[in-house]
Scaffold this motif. Structure first.
Motif, PDB file in Angstrom:
ATOM      1  N   THR A  22       0.839  -1.196   0.000  1.00 26.96           N
ATOM      2  CA  THR A  22       0.000   0.000   0.000  1.00 26.96           C
ATOM      3  C   THR A  22       0.876   1.248   0.000  1.00 26.96           C
ATOM      4  O   THR A  22       1.894   1.307   0.688  1.00 26.96           O
ATOM      5  CB  THR A  22      -0.922   0.018   1.232  1.00 26.96           C
ATOM      6  OG1 THR A  22      -1.754  -1.144   1.209  1.00 26.96           O
ATOM      7  CG2 THR A  22      -1.808   1.251   1.223  1.00 26.96           C
ATOM      8  N   ARG A  23       0.460   2.218  -0.788  1.00 28.29           N
ATOM      9  CA  ARG A  23       1.129   3.514  -0.816  1.00 28.29           C
ATOM     10  C   ARG A  23       0.073   4.607  -0.667  1.00 28.29           C
ATOM     11  O   ARG A  23      -1.084   4.423  -1.028  1.00 28.29           O
ATOM     12  CB  ARG A  23       1.906   3.701  -2.128  1.00 28.29           C
ATOM     13  CG  ARG A  23       3.120   2.774  -2.256  1.00 28.29           C
ATOM     14  CD  ARG A  23       4.171   3.113  -1.231  1.00 28.29           C
ATOM     15  NE  ARG A  23       5.371   2.293  -1.322  1.00 28.29           N
ATOM     16  CZ  ARG A  23       5.562   1.162  -0.673  1.00 28.29           C
ATOM     17  NH1 ARG A  23       4.595   0.690   0.127  1.00 28.29           N
ATOM     18  NH2 ARG A  23       6.687   0.489  -0.792  1.00 28.29           N
ATOM     19  N   SER A  24       0.491   5.746  -0.152  1.00 25.77           N
ATOM     20  CA  SER A  24      -0.424   6.877   0.031  1.00 25.77           C
ATOM     21  C   SER A  24      -0.379   7.783  -1.193  1.00 25.77           C
ATOM     22  O   SER A  24       0.680   7.998  -1.793  1.00 25.77           O
ATOM     23  CB  SER A  24      -0.056   7.677   1.280  1.00 25.77           C
ATOM     24  OG  SER A  24      -0.275   6.911   2.442  1.00 25.77           O
ATOM     25  N   LYS A 133       1.012   7.374 -10.150  1.00 20.99           N
ATOM     26  CA  LYS A 133       2.323   7.284  -9.504  1.00 20.99           C
ATOM     27  C   LYS A 133       2.254   6.369  -8.274  1.00 20.99           C
ATOM     28  O   LYS A 133       3.123   5.511  -8.077  1.00 20.99           O
ATOM     29  CB  LYS A 133       2.810   8.682  -9.107  1.00 20.99           C
ATOM     30  CG  LYS A 133       4.211   8.719  -8.493  1.00 20.99           C
ATOM     31  CD  LYS A 133       4.641  10.156  -8.253  1.00 20.99           C
ATOM     32  CE  LYS A 133       6.059  10.237  -7.711  1.00 20.99           C
ATOM     33  NZ  LYS A 133       6.190   9.668  -6.363  1.00 20.99           N
ATOM     34  N   ALA A 134       1.220   6.539  -7.456  1.00 19.36           N
ATOM     35  CA  ALA A 134       1.066   5.693  -6.276  1.00 19.36           C
ATOM     36  C   ALA A 134       0.798   4.244  -6.670  1.00 19.36           C
ATOM     37  O   ALA A 134       1.294   3.313  -6.022  1.00 19.36           O
ATOM     38  CB  ALA A 134      -0.068   6.226  -5.393  1.00 19.36           C
ATOM     39  N   ALA A 139       2.669  -1.250  -6.945  1.00 23.38           N
ATOM     40  CA  ALA A 139       2.875  -2.469  -7.736  1.00 23.38           C
ATOM     41  C   ALA A 139       4.313  -2.960  -7.618  1.00 23.38           C
ATOM     42  O   ALA A 139       4.562  -4.168  -7.436  1.00 23.38           O
ATOM     43  CB  ALA A 139       2.521  -2.214  -9.199  1.00 23.38           C
ATOM     44  N   LEU A 140       5.272  -2.043  -7.713  1.00 26.06           N
ATOM     45  CA  LEU A 140       6.682  -2.439  -7.586  1.00 26.06           C
ATOM     46  C   LEU A 140       6.974  -3.005  -6.199  1.00 26.06           C
ATOM     47  O   LEU A 140       7.693  -3.995  -6.057  1.00 26.06           O
ATOM     48  CB  LEU A 140       7.589  -1.236  -7.870  1.00 26.06           C
ATOM     49  CG  LEU A 140       7.625  -0.759  -9.328  1.00 26.06           C
ATOM     50  CD1 LEU A 140       8.444   0.523  -9.440  1.00 26.06           C
ATOM     51  CD2 LEU A 140       8.195  -1.838 -10.237  1.00 26.06           C
ATOM     52  N   ALA A 141       6.393  -2.373  -5.177  1.00 25.57           N
ATOM     53  CA  ALA A 141       6.603  -2.859  -3.817  1.00 25.57           C
ATOM     54  C   ALA A 141       5.977  -4.238  -3.633  1.00 25.57           C
ATOM     55  O   ALA A 141       6.549  -5.112  -2.963  1.00 25.57           O
ATOM     56  CB  ALA A 141       6.011  -1.875  -2.812  1.00 25.57           C
ATOM     57  N   ALA A 142       4.808  -4.463  -4.241  1.00 27.64           N
ATOM     58  CA  ALA A 142       4.152  -5.765  -4.127  1.00 27.64           C
ATOM     59  C   ALA A 142       4.951  -6.851  -4.851  1.00 27.64           C
ATOM     60  O   ALA A 142       5.039  -7.989  -4.372  1.00 27.64           O
ATOM     61  CB  ALA A 142       2.733  -5.685  -4.684  1.00 27.64           C
ATOM     62  N   ILE A 143       5.532  -6.504  -6.007  1.00 25.30           N
ATOM     63  CA  ILE A 143       6.368  -7.479  -6.731  1.00 25.30           C
ATOM     64  C   ILE A 143       7.594  -7.853  -5.893  1.00 25.30           C
ATOM     65  O   ILE A 143       7.959  -9.030  -5.787  1.00 25.30           O
ATOM     66  CB  ILE A 143       6.789  -6.906  -8.095  1.00 25.30           C
ATOM     67  CG1 ILE A 143       5.577  -6.811  -9.023  1.00 25.30           C
ATOM     68  CG2 ILE A 143       7.878  -7.770  -8.738  1.00 25.30           C
ATOM     69  CD1 ILE A 143       5.851  -6.059 -10.309  1.00 25.30           C
ATOM     70  N   ASP A 144       8.235  -6.853  -5.290  1.00 23.07           N
ATOM     71  CA  ASP A 144       9.387  -7.139  -4.417  1.00 23.07           C
ATOM     72  C   ASP A 144       8.969  -8.028  -3.247  1.00 23.07           C
ATOM     73  O   ASP A 144       9.701  -8.943  -2.849  1.00 23.07           O
ATOM     74  CB  ASP A 144       9.983  -5.832  -3.894  1.00 23.07           C
ATOM     75  CG  ASP A 144      10.734  -5.055  -4.971  1.00 23.07           C
ATOM     76  OD1 ASP A 144      11.076  -5.668  -6.011  1.00 23.07           O
ATOM     77  OD2 ASP A 144      10.972  -3.849  -4.774  1.00 23.07           O
ATOM     78  N   ASP A 196      -5.092  12.113   2.543  1.00 25.37           N
ATOM     79  CA  ASP A 196      -4.522  11.131   1.609  1.00 25.37           C
ATOM     80  C   ASP A 196      -5.502   9.990   1.362  1.00 25.37           C
ATOM     81  O   ASP A 196      -6.402   9.743   2.163  1.00 25.37           O
ATOM     82  CB  ASP A 196      -3.222  10.534   2.169  1.00 25.37           C
ATOM     83  CG  ASP A 196      -2.123  11.564   2.317  1.00 25.37           C
ATOM     84  OD1 ASP A 196      -2.076  12.493   1.486  1.00 25.37           O
ATOM     85  OD2 ASP A 196      -1.326  11.455   3.274  1.00 25.37           O
ATOM     86  N   SER A 197      -5.274   9.292   0.252  1.00 28.32           N
ATOM     87  CA  SER A 197      -5.977   8.051  -0.051  1.00 28.32           C
ATOM     88  C   SER A 197      -4.964   6.912  -0.055  1.00 28.32           C
ATOM     89  O   SER A 197      -3.791   7.115  -0.380  1.00 28.32           O
ATOM     90  CB  SER A 197      -6.663   8.118  -1.423  1.00 28.32           C
ATOM     91  OG  SER A 197      -7.771   8.993  -1.398  1.00 28.32           O
ATOM     92  N   SER A 198      -5.422   5.719   0.298  1.00 33.80           N
ATOM     93  CA  SER A 198      -4.559   4.538   0.286  1.00 33.80           C
ATOM     94  C   SER A 198      -4.759   3.780  -1.030  1.00 33.80           C
ATOM     95  O   SER A 198      -5.883   3.462  -1.396  1.00 33.80           O
ATOM     96  CB  SER A 198      -4.885   3.609   1.469  1.00 33.80           C
ATOM     97  OG  SER A 198      -4.584   4.234   2.686  1.00 33.80           O
ATOM     98  N   ILE A 199      -3.657   3.532  -1.721  1.00 37.18           N
ATOM     99  CA  ILE A 199      -3.676   2.785  -2.979  1.00 37.18           C
ATOM    100  C   ILE A 199      -2.988   1.444  -2.744  1.00 37.18           C
ATOM    101  O   ILE A 199      -1.831   1.409  -2.319  1.00 37.18           O
ATOM    102  CB  ILE A 199      -2.961   3.552  -4.109  1.00 37.18           C
ATOM    103  CG1 ILE A 199      -3.534   4.966  -4.243  1.00 37.18           C
ATOM    104  CG2 ILE A 199      -3.062   2.790  -5.417  1.00 37.18           C
ATOM    105  CD1 ILE A 199      -4.990   5.023  -4.629  1.00 37.18           C
TER     106      ILE A 199
END
Length: 212
Positions: A22-24, A133-134, A139-144, A196-199
């Protein structure tokens, strides 16, 4: 001569799992709907009244270049007398759609539009580029995270692994509602605090442990 078919390679253990990241994303876009609504037995007079209120709203909005304004839905329907056979009057509603990257400017405009127009559907959300952007970062963080989990699982079995299948999906909270119901033209506009919103991105897949 006889051709012998090669035996299929034995398949290793298949494991499926999912991870999330999750990113903000800043709620840097504010939207609102302003409206004029009236009832009159004469549809021609009704249209004049509503259109005049919308025209006044447009004139006020043009003085706020930070707010984009465009026409929304216009609806007219009859009101029937008791018994439902004779039209007693007509009701008309016309909308202006307001959008701005400056929540303060939008809030000020809402105050200036009153009491000529009512307001409804005020919401705060990330602008498209901010959301993208978020989403990319999530997505990159989830792949890692998926690769790290796969390594952890494989190491616990003392084996290597290969990824057999992978899918990525994303979601986020709906726009933050500041106002859901219609606000009377005499009411004061609420303060707009963007926040903020959570993505969230989800990576699901299947790995095969290398038995060799």
């Amino acid at each position: 001569s006889r051709v012998l078919a090669a035996e299929p390679a034995p398949q290793g253990l298949m494991i499926e799992f999912s991870v999330e990241a999750t990113r903000s994303a800043a709620n840097d876009l504010a939207r609102a709907t302003a409206f004029a609504e009236a009832t009159d037995p004469d549809p021609g007079q009704l249209a004049k009244r509503v259109n005049a209120a919308i025209a006044q709203g447009l004139q006020i909005a043009r003085a706020k270049p930070a707010v984009k304004t465009r026409s929304g839905t216009t609806l007219t329907h009859p009101n029937y007398a008791k018994g439902g056979t004779r039209i007693e009057s007509w009701r008309m509603r016309s909308e202006l759609l307001l959008e701005s990257r400056d929540a303060t400017a939008l809030s000020e405009l809402i105050g200036q539009l009153q009491p000529a127009l009512g307001v409804t559907q005020i919401s705060l959300l990330p602008a498209p580029e901010t959301r993208r952007k978020a989403e990319d970062e999530a997505a990159l963080a989830a792949i890692d995270a998926f690769r790290a989990r796969a390594r952890l699982i494989a190491e616990s079995f003392g084996q290597a692994y290969r990824i057999k299948r992978l899918s990525i999906s994303g979601n986020g909270r709906p726009p933050t509602p500041v106002l859901r119901a219609a606000m009377a033209a005499e009411a004061m506009p609420p303060p707009l605090e963007p926040g903020d919103s959570s993505i969230t991105a989800t990576v699901s897949g299947q790995i095969e442990l290398d038995h060799r």
